[in-house]
Write a protein that holds these residues in place. Structure first.
Motif, PDB file in Angstrom:
ATOM      1  N   CYS A 183       0.736  -1.145   0.035  1.00 14.20           N
ATOM      2  CA  CYS A 183       0.068  -0.014   0.039  1.00 14.20           C
ATOM      3  C   CYS A 183       0.878   1.199  -0.082  1.00 14.20           C
ATOM      4  CB  CYS A 183      -0.892   0.006   1.093  1.00 14.20           C
ATOM      5  SG  CYS A 183      -2.064  -1.441   1.255  1.00 14.20           S
ATOM      6  N   GLN A 184       1.677   1.218   0.814  1.00 10.34           N
ATOM      7  CA  GLN A 184       2.542   2.376   0.938  1.00 10.34           C
ATOM      8  C   GLN A 184       3.311   2.753  -0.374  1.00 10.34           C
ATOM      9  OE1 GLN A 184       5.126   2.957   4.439  1.00 10.34           O
ATOM     10  NE2 GLN A 184       6.369   4.358   3.261  1.00 10.34           N
ATOM     11  N   LEU A 185       4.165   1.797  -0.956  1.00 11.81           N
ATOM     12  CA  LEU A 185       4.738   1.772  -2.235  1.00 11.81           C
ATOM     13  C   LEU A 185       3.868   2.403  -3.309  1.00 11.81           C
ATOM     14  CD1 LEU A 185       7.376   1.544  -3.951  1.00 11.81           C
ATOM     15  CD2 LEU A 185       6.534  -0.965  -4.332  1.00 11.81           C
ATOM     16  N   GLY A 186       2.673   1.764  -3.206  1.00 12.54           N
ATOM     17  CA  GLY A 186       1.858   2.036  -4.429  1.00 12.54           C
ATOM     18  C   GLY A 186       1.525   3.693  -4.369  1.00 12.54           C
ATOM     19  N   GLN A 187       1.340   3.966  -3.426  1.00  9.60           N
ATOM     20  CA  GLN A 187       1.077   5.490  -3.193  1.00  9.60           C
ATOM     21  C   GLN A 187       2.161   6.366  -3.287  1.00  9.60           C
ATOM     22  OE1 GLN A 187      -1.756   6.623   0.330  1.00  9.60           O
ATOM     23  NE2 GLN A 187      -1.457   4.498   0.642  1.00  9.60           N
ATOM     24  N   GLN A 188       3.422   5.781  -3.009  1.00 10.37           N
ATOM     25  CA  GLN A 188       4.870   6.639  -3.520  1.00 10.37           C
ATOM     26  C   GLN A 188       4.814   6.662  -4.995  1.00 10.37           C
ATOM     27  OE1 GLN A 188       6.977   4.238  -0.466  1.00 10.37           O
ATOM     28  NE2 GLN A 188       7.935   6.227  -0.010  1.00 10.37           N
ATOM     29  N   LEU A 189       4.236   5.717  -5.835  1.00 13.48           N
ATOM     30  CA  LEU A 189       4.504   5.766  -7.226  1.00 13.48           C
ATOM     31  C   LEU A 189       3.630   6.604  -7.764  1.00 13.48           C
ATOM     32  CD1 LEU A 189       5.253   1.979  -7.556  1.00 13.48           C
ATOM     33  CD2 LEU A 189       6.827   3.621  -8.048  1.00 13.48           C
ATOM     34  N   LYS A 190       2.626   7.308  -7.147  1.00 13.69           N
ATOM     35  CA  LYS A 190       1.904   8.346  -7.807  1.00 13.69           C
ATOM     36  C   LYS A 190       2.570   9.477  -8.297  1.00 13.69           C
ATOM     37  CE  LYS A 190      -0.582   9.804  -4.381  1.00 13.69           C
ATOM     38  NZ  LYS A 190      -1.644  10.122  -3.394  1.00 13.69           N
ATOM     39  N   GLY A 191       2.579   9.765  -9.477  1.00 15.32           N
ATOM     40  CA  GLY A 191       3.165  10.887 -10.014  1.00 15.32           C
ATOM     41  C   GLY A 191       4.456  10.449 -10.616  1.00 15.32           C
ATOM     42  N   LEU A 192       5.004   9.135 -10.425  1.00 17.16           N
ATOM     43  CA  LEU A 192       6.299   8.630 -10.966  1.00 17.16           C
ATOM     44  C   LEU A 192       6.168   7.560 -11.788  1.00 17.16           C
ATOM     45  CD1 LEU A 192       8.324   8.601  -7.499  1.00 17.16           C
ATOM     46  CD2 LEU A 192       8.399  10.416  -9.551  1.00 17.16           C
ATOM     47  N   ALA A 193       5.247   6.511 -11.436  1.00 13.96           N
ATOM     48  CA  ALA A 193       5.481   5.145 -12.179  1.00 13.96           C
ATOM     49  C   ALA A 193       4.416   5.671 -13.497  1.00 13.96           C
ATOM     50  CB  ALA A 193       4.579   4.174 -11.511  1.00 13.96           C
ATOM     51  N   SER A 194       4.688   4.909 -14.595  1.00 17.72           N
ATOM     52  CA  SER A 194       3.789   5.233 -15.876  1.00 17.72           C
ATOM     53  C   SER A 194       2.723   4.308 -16.019  1.00 17.72           C
ATOM     54  CB  SER A 194       4.703   5.236 -17.142  1.00 17.72           C
ATOM     55  OG  SER A 194       5.525   3.969 -17.248  1.00 17.72           O
ATOM     56  N   SER A 195       2.881   2.829 -15.559  1.00 13.07           N
ATOM     57  CA  SER A 195       1.913   1.988 -15.536  1.00 13.07           C
ATOM     58  C   SER A 195       2.128   1.036 -14.186  1.00 13.07           C
ATOM     59  CB  SER A 195       1.994   1.152 -16.798  1.00 13.07           C
ATOM     60  OG  SER A 195       2.964   0.245 -16.797  1.00 13.07           O
ATOM     61  N   MET A 196       1.175   0.250 -13.807  1.00 11.28           N
ATOM     62  CA  MET A 196       1.390  -0.790 -12.837  1.00 11.28           C
ATOM     63  C   MET A 196       0.215  -1.825 -12.675  1.00 11.28           C
ATOM     64  SD  MET A 196       2.261   0.329  -8.756  1.00 11.28           S
ATOM     65  CE  MET A 196       1.290   1.823  -8.398  1.00 11.28           C
ATOM     66  N   ILE A 197       0.675  -2.924 -12.162  1.00 11.32           N
ATOM     67  CA  ILE A 197      -0.339  -3.986 -11.916  1.00 11.32           C
ATOM     68  C   ILE A 197       0.289  -4.512 -10.641  1.00 11.32           C
ATOM     69  CG2 ILE A 197       1.020  -5.573 -13.331  1.00 11.32           C
ATOM     70  CD1 ILE A 197      -1.635  -6.452 -14.492  1.00 11.32           C
ATOM     71  N   ASP A 198      -0.614  -5.329  -9.921  1.00 15.81           N
ATOM     72  CA  ASP A 198      -0.104  -6.250  -9.031  1.00 15.81           C
ATOM     73  C   ASP A 198      -0.117  -7.724  -9.297  1.00 15.81           C
ATOM     74  OD1 ASP A 198      -3.220  -6.450  -8.976  1.00 15.81           O
ATOM     75  OD2 ASP A 198      -2.925  -7.451  -6.828  1.00 15.81           O
ATOM     76  N   VAL A 199       1.147  -8.316  -9.053  1.00 16.17           N
ATOM     77  CA  VAL A 199       1.074  -9.763  -9.558  1.00 16.17           C
ATOM     78  C   VAL A 199       0.553 -10.767  -8.634  1.00 16.17           C
ATOM     79  CG1 VAL A 199       3.065 -11.221 -10.088  1.00 16.17           C
ATOM     80  CG2 VAL A 199       3.335  -8.928 -10.197  1.00 16.17           C
ATOM     81  N   SER A 200      -0.508 -11.026  -9.350  1.00 15.31           N
ATOM     82  CA  SER A 200      -1.562 -12.103  -8.655  1.00 15.31           C
ATOM     83  C   SER A 200      -1.504 -13.521  -9.309  1.00 15.31           C
ATOM     84  CB  SER A 200      -2.987 -11.462  -8.457  1.00 15.31           C
ATOM     85  OG  SER A 200      -3.636 -11.248  -9.715  1.00 15.31           O
ATOM     86  N   ASP A 201      -1.379 -13.387 -10.777  1.00 16.01           N
ATOM     87  CA  ASP A 201      -1.381 -14.714 -11.519  1.00 16.01           C
ATOM     88  C   ASP A 201      -0.023 -15.083 -12.181  1.00 16.01           C
ATOM     89  OD1 ASP A 201      -4.196 -14.474 -10.954  1.00 16.01           O
ATOM     90  OD2 ASP A 201      -4.699 -13.539 -12.878  1.00 16.01           O
ATOM     91  N   GLY A 202       1.089 -14.457 -11.619  1.00 17.19           N
ATOM     92  CA  GLY A 202       2.212 -14.617 -12.387  1.00 17.19           C
ATOM     93  C   GLY A 202       2.910 -13.432 -13.038  1.00 17.19           C
ATOM     94  N   LEU A 203       4.278 -13.253 -12.779  1.00 17.35           N
ATOM     95  CA  LEU A 203       4.828 -11.933 -13.369  1.00 17.35           C
ATOM     96  C   LEU A 203       4.403 -11.761 -15.024  1.00 17.35           C
ATOM     97  CD1 LEU A 203       6.533  -9.443 -12.892  1.00 17.35           C
ATOM     98  CD2 LEU A 203       8.621 -10.727 -12.988  1.00 17.35           C
ATOM     99  N   ALA A 204       4.760 -13.163 -15.677  1.00 15.53           N
ATOM    100  CA  ALA A 204       5.001 -12.761 -17.187  1.00 15.53           C
ATOM    101  C   ALA A 204       3.731 -12.564 -17.586  1.00 15.53           C
ATOM    102  CB  ALA A 204       5.408 -14.122 -17.568  1.00 15.53           C
ATOM    103  N   GLN A 205       2.519 -13.323 -16.965  1.00 18.48           N
ATOM    104  CA  GLN A 205       1.070 -12.808 -17.433  1.00 18.48           C
ATOM    105  C   GLN A 205       0.694 -11.659 -16.930  1.00 18.48           C
ATOM    106  OE1 GLN A 205      -1.684 -16.037 -17.125  1.00 18.48           O
ATOM    107  NE2 GLN A 205      -3.139 -14.740 -16.053  1.00 18.48           N
ATOM    108  N   ASP A 206       0.919 -11.204 -15.852  1.00 25.45           N
ATOM    109  CA  ASP A 206       0.584  -9.872 -15.322  1.00 25.45           C
ATOM    110  C   ASP A 206       1.248  -8.858 -16.188  1.00 25.45           C
ATOM    111  OD1 ASP A 206      -1.542 -10.800 -13.665  1.00 25.45           O
ATOM    112  OD2 ASP A 206      -0.232 -10.885 -12.286  1.00 25.45           O
TER     113      ASP A 206
END
Ligand code: ADP
Ligand code: MG
Length: 306
Positions: A183-206
């Protein structure tokens, strides 16, 4: 009557001050903060499918909240509250006690309130949680913003939960049973990351979902994958299988420009992040080891696999 005594006994704690009306009426009532958008998601856990049948009810409670807060985190939003739809085969007080304690433990850790839900009888134990969060208008980080040249990064370690599932007596089972939403990292990435997903089904797929939504590809350095000591004992192919195709890690995968990456790593982060590759123009996901291409195909978790 049983339904109401379950709610009162296990799911009706005093509400957080940021909730106008919580459990007990026909709906909950919240006041949205000024200039913020509501971010909302839902995830269902089915016994025997999303967690082993012998899972501690405390862990089931924790995980049912955590997987939803992970989706809120993956948008860059701040989690606020959850609703719980619980379908139980029968009333087992020990189970309900453990489950509700695990659920509230996760809520408390991330400052979230349980504001309502539904309780029904059904032959199959099913837990649906809906999570709500807030984000400054227009700031949500979607899957669609990855740019050619961006770094691909992940939080934490990859493959731990899948290893825990394959070795239920191993300490890494904790990573399967008690995922930590970032949760904290997600909010810190606001305004910085260009895209994001959480890895629930495997990194390659997500990561594939980011690539598709953004219309780009990525090249991943196999040697850069963050892998726990226990997995490093395995042959490389096995390590990569867990790290790239194993589900349930609930780490964040994001893309970020080189400039914003420098800004990010100057901040205090509560979880390590690793740069694992780069976004490319050609729209494939490719893997490199020691500068050489590696042909790997991973399918990830399929919810409707035959
Ligand atoms: P209704 O019949 O109006 O849908 P219910 O009788 O199902 O209301 O629920 C009564 C109250 O208890 C509501 O405020 C509902 O949100 C809450 N509630 C029901 N089940 C749960 C649960 N498992 N966890 C939290 N709140 C619950
Ligand atoms: Mg109802």
């Amino acid at each position: 009557m049983a339904e109401f005594s379950i709610i009162d006994t296990y799911f009706n704690r005093p509400q957080h001050h940021a909730v106008d009306l919580g459990v007990g009426d026909d709906s909950a009532v919240l006041t949205p903060p000024a200039n913020q958008q509501l971010v909302i998601c839902t995830d269902t856990l089915v016994a025997g499918r999303h967690f082993p049948l012998d899972t501690d009810p405390h862990a089931i409670g924790w995980k049912s909240v955590a997987v939803n807060l992970s989706d809120i985190a993956a948008m860059g939003a701040k989690p606020h509250s959850i609703l719980l739809a619980l379908s139980l085969a029968d009333i087992e007080h020990d189970w309900l006690k453990g489950f509700s304690q695990g659920l509230y433990a996760c809520c408390d850790q991330f400052g979230v309130s349980l504001i309502g839900g539904d309780t029904t009888q059904s032959p199959h134990l099913t837990i649906s949680v809906t999570a709500l969060g807030w984000i400054e208008s227009g700031q949500a980080i979607t899957r669609a913003g990855a740019q050619v040249g961006d770094y691909v990064c992940v939080s934490g370690q990859m493959g731990d939960a899948a290893f825990g599932l394959a070795h239920l007596d191993h300490v890494l089972r904790k990573r399967l049973d008690y995922p930590t939403p970032r949760c904290q990292l997600g909010q810190q990435l606001k305004g910085l990351a260009s895209s994001m997903i959480d890895v629930s089904d495997g990194l390659a797929q997500d990561l594939g979902h980011i690539l598709k939504a953004s219309g780009v590809g990525a090249q991943i350095q196999l040697d850069a994958l963050p892998i726990s000591a226990a997995l490093l004992q395995l042959p490389e192919q096995k390590q990569w299988q867990y790290a790239l195709a194993g589900g349930d890690d609930y780490e964040l995968c994001f893309t970020i420009s080189a400039q914003n990456y420098q800004k990010l790593i100057q901040q205090k982060l509560d979880i390590n992040i690793t740069k694992i590759g780069q976004i490319t123009q050609h729209t494939d996901l490719t893997f490199v080891q020691n500068g050489l291409d590696h042909l790997l195909h991973f399918s990830g978790y399929q919810h409707f696999a035959e």
